[in-house]
Write an enzyme that holds these catalytic residues in place. Structure first.
Site, PDB file in Angstrom:
ATOM      1  N   CYS A  26       0.833  -1.194   0.000  1.00 62.46           N
ATOM      2  CA  CYS A  26       0.000   0.000   0.000  1.00 62.46           C
ATOM      3  C   CYS A  26       0.882   1.264   0.000  1.00 62.46           C
ATOM      4  O   CYS A  26       1.499   1.567  -1.014  1.00 62.46           O
ATOM      5  CB  CYS A  26      -0.982  -0.037   1.172  1.00 62.46           C
TER       6      CYS A  26
ATOM      7  N   HIS B  44      -3.520  -5.349  -0.427  1.00 61.72           N
ATOM      8  CA  HIS B  44      -2.992  -5.864   0.836  1.00 61.72           C
ATOM      9  C   HIS B  44      -2.923  -7.389   0.786  1.00 61.72           C
ATOM     10  O   HIS B  44      -3.931  -8.062   1.046  1.00 61.72           O
ATOM     11  CB  HIS B  44      -3.886  -5.436   1.996  1.00 61.72           C
TER      12      HIS B  44
ATOM     13  N   GLU C 113      -1.680  -9.339   2.968  1.00 65.67           N
ATOM     14  CA  GLU C 113      -1.937  -9.861   4.316  1.00 65.67           C
ATOM     15  C   GLU C 113      -3.420  -9.925   4.635  1.00 65.67           C
ATOM     16  O   GLU C 113      -3.823 -10.567   5.616  1.00 65.67           O
ATOM     17  CB  GLU C 113      -1.201  -9.011   5.362  1.00 65.67           C
TER      18      GLU C 113
END
Length: 220
Positions: free
Chosen positions: A80, A190, A192
């Site tokens: 990001c 993202h 994750e």
């Protein structure tokens, strides 16, 4: 090898750490320039505003340490804001300079953003969206084309050199959602927060970083 996760008060450290540990990585959280200098593989997550991020990095002496690290050719994964700050300039909040290691700007989505049917699209771009990538790109190895990843952003990178783009996404416009420049990889989405596909990308990055270290050890 250790993966060094930079803590500068702006990133989603918990989820990123858990994701790397899930794929078998040893993770250390670092916050000092000297620790950046010693890192073997660096991960910079980020959330929030570009200008605030750069001010925090500058005040902590991390901006110069990051530039030095990136110039060394060691593996880097930016998430990001960790992608956006690689570029020269962002339009956000009146404008701010980035690290400037890649040429290009960070731009806001147009205010009149529309889908292919002419329906208005909301900004920020939030939720799941597909990513297109070259079939030979090792970062996306094992990931089907147009797999959806999780996005939350109002700004996107516009590289001067389109060759650094290794992922692209449609949201009213076609924008760069992932870049690669040598050992540097960074994503607007993202990983994750992107479940199995995101873990696969994190595993690919870690495997590549391990391979680079092993190769350097053999040639030392």
């Amino acid at each position: 090898m250790k993966v060094s996760l930079v803590d500068y008060g702006r990133g989603n450290l918990g989820s990123v750490r858990k994701a790397f540990e899930h794929v078998g990585a040893e993770v250390e959280v670092i916050s000092a320039p000297a620790q950046v200098d010693r890192a073997e593989a660096l991960v910079l997550p980020g959330q929030g505003a570009f200008k605030d991020c750069m001010l925090t990095l500058d005040r902590g002496g991390l901006s110069s340490a990051l530039r030095k690290y990136l110039a060394s050719g060691r593996p880097y994964l930016g998430l990001c804001l960790g992608l956006q700050i690689l570029f020269e300039w962002s339009e956000e909040h009146g404008g701010a300079e980035g690290l400037g290691v890649l040429k290009g700007k960070v731009r806001r989505f147009p205010v009149d953003l529309k889908d292919v049917s002419g329906n208005p699209l909301k900004v920020p771009h939030m939720g799941w969206n597909g990513v297109r990538f070259p079939s030979q790109e090792p970062f996306f190895a094992g990931i089907p084309e147009e797999t959806a990843f999780y996005f939350v952003h109002s700004y996107y990178v516009d590289p001067t050199d389109s060759k650094v783009a290794c992922g692209r996404t449609d949201y009213g416009i076609d924008f760069v959602s992932a870049i690669r420049s040598g050992p540097w990889i960074a994503t607007q989405f993202h990983p994750e927060k992107s479940q199995r596909a995101g873990l696969a990308l994190i595993s690919n990055f870690y495997r590549e970083a391990q391979g680079k270290k092993s190769k350097e050890a053999r040639t030392a």
